[in-house]
Write an enzyme that holds these catalytic residues in place. Structure first.
Site, PDB file in Angstrom:
ATOM      1  N   ARG A  42     -10.230  15.954  47.513  1.00  0.00           N
ATOM      2  CA  ARG A  42      -9.250  17.014  47.757  1.00  0.00           C
ATOM      3  C   ARG A  42      -8.330  16.680  48.929  1.00  0.00           C
ATOM      4  O   ARG A  42      -7.156  17.065  48.914  1.00  0.00           O
ATOM      5  CB  ARG A  42      -9.958  18.337  47.994  1.00  0.00           C
ATOM      6  CG  ARG A  42     -10.501  18.872  46.696  1.00  0.00           C
ATOM      7  CD  ARG A  42     -11.219  20.177  46.848  1.00  0.00           C
ATOM      8  NE  ARG A  42     -11.342  20.808  45.551  1.00  0.00           N
ATOM      9  CZ  ARG A  42     -12.116  21.853  45.305  1.00  0.00           C
ATOM     10  NH1 ARG A  42     -12.832  22.384  46.269  1.00  0.00           N
ATOM     11  NH2 ARG A  42     -12.168  22.365  44.099  1.00  0.00           N
ATOM     12  N   LYS A 203     -23.336  27.300  27.575  1.00  0.00           N
ATOM     13  CA  LYS A 203     -23.411  28.627  26.969  1.00  0.00           C
ATOM     14  C   LYS A 203     -22.087  29.139  26.440  1.00  0.00           C
ATOM     15  O   LYS A 203     -21.050  28.991  27.080  1.00  0.00           O
ATOM     16  CB  LYS A 203     -23.903  29.626  28.009  1.00  0.00           C
ATOM     17  CG  LYS A 203     -25.350  29.442  28.387  1.00  0.00           C
ATOM     18  CD  LYS A 203     -25.730  30.513  29.375  1.00  0.00           C
ATOM     19  CE  LYS A 203     -27.233  30.554  29.588  1.00  0.00           C
ATOM     20  NZ  LYS A 203     -27.576  31.629  30.495  1.00  0.00           N
ATOM     21  N   GLY A 361     -16.114  21.075  36.240  1.00  0.00           N
ATOM     22  CA  GLY A 361     -16.950  20.293  37.148  1.00  0.00           C
ATOM     23  C   GLY A 361     -17.822  19.276  36.430  1.00  0.00           C
ATOM     24  O   GLY A 361     -17.800  18.079  36.741  1.00  0.00           O
ATOM     25  N   GLY A 384     -12.670  26.473  38.604  1.00  0.00           N
ATOM     26  CA  GLY A 384     -12.386  27.854  38.208  1.00  0.00           C
ATOM     27  C   GLY A 384     -10.953  28.078  37.764  1.00  0.00           C
ATOM     28  O   GLY A 384     -10.695  28.769  36.772  1.00  0.00           O
TER      29      GLY A 384
END
Ligand code: ADP
Ligand code: MG
Length: 404
Positions: A42, A203, A361, A384
């Site tokens: 980053r 999921k 991720g 996110g």
């Protein structure tokens, strides 16, 4: 060419910024281990924007959150820890400014010279940051002549430093933000067709919104990972002891229906890799048709026949968006399908027939494991924010940069 008409970039700033103060929102929320940065991706991502502004004579004031101090002053979460590493990466001297707003920050900024770079203290030491407090945004804005947002990964949050301040100063996308927005626009906004999406991971419940958005936008929806088990179960397949979500069978049914109505083909595996225990290289691991899963077995990867069929689908496509591994890739041999399909996508990208964009991720980790990440068109490390974008949501930090 991709149109980015909605945003100003660094190209829209005056050529000469001598002595102008530019507030730059970066995402310096780097992982730490034993007081040292364990991954400086980053920091490196922000270097082009920082160097360009500094070269143009700007006083560069860097804003970032770092950890979750929840409005408290936490020395272990001070951005002072990032000063030396950023100095080394930029090859320039970087100073620390003890607050991100208010009189102390004002004073420090007033002593800075053209080209100087300063890291302001953690924005989350103020509890107004996460509340998007207008007073805090105003105090931040008072420090700068211009605002640049280079933190796509923080753009899904409407915070003072990502959203509030953008409305108070002339605002621009930094180089990393610009690259991310261009890549995403090319992948889902205005893609070359046919478009395929791979959605995998553990999921269905965490990705219902992603699936719902994609069925209306892509030509091929490839389902892998634990989510495929729920889709297979909804089609009446016995998935044995596999991870799957019984209570979502109705939701899956409605995804099938919406896909059908939208002309989107959903691809489920024909064959899978199963085992009766979940550990590396279990003795009982075997490749079977989806109709041969025993009651005491779990599906841990999609099979080689499925991968071959999916490779043929990708060969007909011009664009690919990928989120989520096809199997439990951390545990060999259940990484095989993810690795194989990632390499196919990488090769097609290198041949020039496919634009490939991936994010998430675990997805990024899996593509690195396959040695494929660098051959994709674009790999987003945004987590996110990337997922919210895949859900078709407007990211507040991006919306705030839009031209009035
Ligand atoms: P991302 O972080 O890229 O968004 P997710 O977090 O949704 O991806 O999913 C990744 C996880 O899904 C991995 O930990 C992987 O082991 C798990 N997974 C994939 N396939 C299976 C499977 N068949 N059974 C159990 N876990 C799986
Ligand atoms: Mg994950």
């Amino acid at each position: 060419m991709v149109e980015l008409a909605g945003f100003k970039t660094l190209d829209d700033l005056p050529e000469n910024l001598t002595g102008k103060r530019v507030l730059v929102r970066v995402d310096f929320n780097v992982p730490m281990q034993d007081g040292a940065i364990s991954d400086d991706t980053r920091l490196r991502a922000a270097v082009p924007t920082i160097a360009e502004l500094s070269d143009k004579g700007a006083i560069v004031l860097l804003l970032s959150h770092f950890g979750r101090p929840k409005g408290q002053n936490r020395p272990d979460m001070s951005t002072a820890l990032l000063v030396k590493p950023l100095g080394e990466l930029t090859g320039r001297s970087v100073r620390f400014v003890e607050d991100c707003a208010g009189p102390q920050a004002e004073r420090a900024a007033s002593f800075m010279l053209p080209g100087d770079i300063g890291i302001l203290e953690n924005t989350r030491f103020h509890d107004g940051e996460e509340k998007n407090d207008p007073e805090l945004a105003k105090d931040m804005a008072a420090l700068g002549d211009y605002y640049v947002n280079d933190a796509f990964s923080a753009a899904h949050r409407a915070h003072a430093s990502t959203e509030g301040v953008a409305h108070l100063l002339p605002s621009f996308a930094g180089r990393a933000m610009e690259a991310e927005l261009k890549a995403l626009e090319k992948a889902l906004g205005n893609p070359e067709r046919p478009v395929a999406a791979v959605v995998g991971g553990a999921k269905v419940s965490t990705k219902l919104a992603v699936l719902g958005h994609l069925v209306g936008r892509v030509d091929h929806l490839i389902i892998g990972g634990g989510m495929a088990n729920t889709f297979l179960a909804a089609r009446g397949v016995n998935v044995g002891k596999s991870l799957y979500e019984k209570d979502l069978l109705g939701e899956v049914e409605s995804i099938f229906e919406r896909a059908e109505a939208a002309g989107c083909t959903i691809h489920l595996p024909y064959d899978v890799v199963v085992a009766d225990e979940f550990k590396p290289h279990p003795d009982g691991a075997r490749n079977v048709s989806i109709h041969e899963v025993a009651d005491d077995e779990m599906i841990l990867d999609i099979g080689p026949a499925a991968v071959e069929a999916l490779a043929d689908v990708l060969k007909t496509c011009r664009t690919l968006v990928w989120n989520g591994p096809l199997g439990a890739f951390e545990t060999p041999p259940f990484d095989a399908a993810t690795v194989a399909l990632a390499r196919v996508a990488a090769a097609l990208t290198q041949d020039g027939s496919l634009v490939s964009v991936a994010g998430g991720g675990d997805t990024v980790a899996a593509l690195n494991q396959a040695g494929a990440a660098q051959d994709f068109t674009f790999v987003s490390t945004a987590g996110g924010a990337f997922l919210e974008w895949m859900e078709g949501r407007t990211l507040p930090g991006v919306a705030a940069l839009e031209r009035a």
